[in-house]
Design an enzyme around this catalytic site. Sequence first.
Site, mmCIF file in Angstrom:
data_model
loop_
_atom_site.group_PDB
_atom_site.id
_atom_site.type_symbol
_atom_site.label_atom_id
_atom_site.label_comp_id
_atom_site.label_asym_id
_atom_site.label_seq_id
_atom_site.Cartn_x
_atom_site.Cartn_y
_atom_site.Cartn_z
ATOM 1 N N LYS A 141 0.864 -1.182 0.000
ATOM 2 C CA LYS A 141 0.000 0.000 0.000
ATOM 3 C C LYS A 141 0.889 1.217 0.000
ATOM 4 O O LYS A 141 2.016 1.175 0.523
ATOM 5 C CB LYS A 141 -0.905 0.017 1.239
ATOM 6 C CG LYS A 141 -2.135 0.877 1.084
ATOM 7 C CD LYS A 141 -3.242 0.168 0.295
ATOM 8 C CE LYS A 141 -4.388 1.088 0.002
ATOM 9 N NZ LYS A 141 -5.543 0.359 -0.565
ATOM 10 N N ASP A 181 -6.945 4.402 -4.700
ATOM 11 C CA ASP A 181 -7.617 4.207 -3.411
ATOM 12 C C ASP A 181 -8.267 5.556 -3.102
ATOM 13 O O ASP A 181 -8.508 6.357 -4.025
ATOM 14 C CB ASP A 181 -6.613 3.782 -2.327
ATOM 15 C CG ASP A 181 -7.292 3.331 -1.029
ATOM 16 O OD1 ASP A 181 -7.876 2.246 -1.012
ATOM 17 O OD2 ASP A 181 -7.264 4.079 -0.028
HETATM 18 P P1 NDP Z 1 -12.794 7.793 -2.993
HETATM 19 O O1 NDP Z 1 -11.754 8.782 -2.691
HETATM 20 O O2 NDP Z 1 -13.259 7.630 -4.387
HETATM 21 O O3 NDP Z 1 -14.081 8.050 -2.078
HETATM 22 C C1 NDP Z 1 -13.986 8.053 -0.700
HETATM 23 C C2 NDP Z 1 -15.310 8.489 -0.124
HETATM 24 O O4 NDP Z 1 -15.285 8.298 1.282
HETATM 25 C C3 NDP Z 1 -15.613 9.958 -0.363
HETATM 26 O O5 NDP Z 1 -16.997 10.159 -0.458
HETATM 27 C C4 NDP Z 1 -15.021 10.599 0.897
HETATM 28 O O6 NDP Z 1 -15.598 11.852 1.236
HETATM 29 C C5 NDP Z 1 -15.374 9.566 1.943
HETATM 30 N N1 NDP Z 1 -14.404 9.630 3.030
HETATM 31 C C6 NDP Z 1 -13.060 9.545 2.943
HETATM 32 N N2 NDP Z 1 -12.504 9.695 4.156
HETATM 33 C C7 NDP Z 1 -13.524 9.893 5.005
HETATM 34 C C8 NDP Z 1 -13.603 10.119 6.400
HETATM 35 N N3 NDP Z 1 -12.481 10.165 7.150
HETATM 36 N N4 NDP Z 1 -14.825 10.264 6.954
HETATM 37 C C9 NDP Z 1 -15.952 10.228 6.201
HETATM 38 N N5 NDP Z 1 -15.945 10.024 4.876
HETATM 39 C C10 NDP Z 1 -14.748 9.859 4.301
HETATM 40 O O7 NDP Z 1 -12.235 6.393 -2.423
HETATM 41 P P2 NDP Z 1 -12.699 4.914 -2.776
HETATM 42 O O8 NDP Z 1 -14.153 4.883 -3.034
HETATM 43 O O9 NDP Z 1 -11.768 4.384 -3.784
HETATM 44 O O10 NDP Z 1 -12.362 4.160 -1.403
HETATM 45 C C11 NDP Z 1 -13.294 4.024 -0.352
HETATM 46 C C12 NDP Z 1 -12.888 2.890 0.556
HETATM 47 O O11 NDP Z 1 -12.829 1.669 -0.199
HETATM 48 C C13 NDP Z 1 -11.532 3.029 1.227
HETATM 49 O O12 NDP Z 1 -11.559 2.398 2.495
HETATM 50 C C14 NDP Z 1 -10.627 2.214 0.297
HETATM 51 O O13 NDP Z 1 -9.451 1.775 0.963
HETATM 52 C C15 NDP Z 1 -11.548 1.083 -0.047
HETATM 53 N N6 NDP Z 1 -11.212 0.323 -1.255
HETATM 54 C C16 NDP Z 1 -11.134 0.960 -2.468
HETATM 55 C C17 NDP Z 1 -10.868 0.221 -3.597
HETATM 56 C C18 NDP Z 1 -10.891 0.826 -4.962
HETATM 57 O O14 NDP Z 1 -10.833 0.069 -5.936
HETATM 58 N N7 NDP Z 1 -11.023 2.131 -5.112
HETATM 59 C C19 NDP Z 1 -10.566 -1.218 -3.525
HETATM 60 C C20 NDP Z 1 -10.753 -1.786 -2.198
HETATM 61 C C21 NDP Z 1 -11.029 -1.012 -1.124
HETATM 62 P P3 NDP Z 1 -14.773 13.213 0.994
HETATM 63 O O15 NDP Z 1 -14.948 13.509 -0.451
HETATM 64 O O16 NDP Z 1 -15.457 14.191 1.883
HETATM 65 O O17 NDP Z 1 -13.359 12.956 1.385
#
Ligand code: NDP
Length: 462
Positions: A141, A181
Amino acid sequence: MIIEPILDFTRMDKQTKTYVDAFMADLIRKNPGENEFHQAVREVVESVAPVVMAYPYMREQKVLERMVEPERVIMFRVPWMDDQGEVQINRGFRVQMNSAIGPYKGGIRFHASVNLSIMKFLAFEQTFKNALTTLPMGGAKGGSDFSPRGKSDAEVMRFCQSFMTELQRHIGADTDVPAGDIGVGGREIGYMFGQYKRLRDEFTGTLTGKGQHWGGSLMRPEATGYGACYFAEAMLRTRGESFEGKRVCISGAGNVAQFAAQKAMRLGAKVLTLSDSDGFIYDPEGLNEEKMNYVFELKNVRRGRIKEYAQKYPQAQYFPGERPWRIPCDIAMPCATQNEIEKADAKTLVNNGCFCVTEGANMPSTPEAIAIFQGAKILYSPGKASNAGGVATSGLEMTQNSMRLKWTAEEVDQRLRTIMADIHAACLKYGTEEDGYINYVKGANIAGFMKVANAMVEQGLV
Ligand code: NDP
């Protein structure tokens, strides 16, 4: 030597508990203050300790002790200049955790909260997740405490170029293949790939999540959210249920949340919520295709905030500063970030009738929340099982890049479905308890551990 656990690992005896306590005490002493890393390791160690106790060579070979020590940690300065001409300094990371079953593979996160503990927890989880996919990928990571939020495209590009200028010497198509991510989507992957190509003078599959016209796999953007829904479907099927007519609460509004919402909706569910770090929206009528298209445009093109949804659709309400878990639902899909479902949220979900929690994010439920779900015997899957569709499809992107060809969306989707079904089967194999309850945490941890542990033993003391 390949071993298969045939013993009953459902109960933890006193000796095993002592082993876990001693192991954790040592880990915490060696890695002070890394709370997220401690949390992720404890969950795995509690699941796999009975296996380690049953096979003395696992202890003699110190397999678990080796697994919690990253093979390599790279930490570096990322200097860049903002649009005002001011110098900015961020910190970059790449944690190459385990390469026993393939080249390192894992996403890059750009978020203000990024630190070494979060990088190590994610790299550790990634090792088991990647093993579950059945594809040959080790665990890693990376990321930075840089937040793309509110930055111009030019600032994001300058940051990505500076980040990759250092990272490029540590990665490669057969060494380490990063992906996206939180905070790293198509735009950021594009800028990083461009800089990698320029510095290394090679066009290879060193990053995944690439654009469709320059090596990206069809279905990669959809894969994590869709895969989580395929996994949830398999969980629901064990109770004769499906998504049809179910109320679904989803957190997040990013890549994973968007496609989880789209697939759940297409499978007949009523998706009631989405969120970001400022608050959540509740749409009692549920999402539909038109509203989904609005969300895609809002988040991916305009880079707006989820509260704008409630301005566009007045039947929806926006709740600032809150998470969506108090809205009654049948299925919850946390798709935002770690530790976003705490004990009180878990109690509220269960009391309101939620009977299935499928994690799209990594480690979104605290240990106390997981205890509530498992104590209530509801369906609960950890992210390392249910969100593995993303990295699995990244693995399929690597395969297509090596073969220099491109599969159709249907072909990739079919492979994704098969992989999610196989992961579900592995959880059943190792996680079914005496009373028939499926402990997906234990199932996923033991299945992933067995594969990595055996590979490590077979490769000698490295
Ligand atoms: P994005 O950046 O596309 O979206 C993240 C979302 O979560 C946004 O809406 C963001 O809001 C919100 N968010 C982030 N941090 C926080 C926080 N501290 N509190 C509340 N809301 C929060 O990321 P992904 O969708 O890619 O990833 C989301 C999750 O999925 C993570 O845990 C990631 O590790 C996991 N994941 C992702 C994969 C992928 O293929 N993308 C694969 C496997 C797991 P804001 O815009 O306000 O920051």
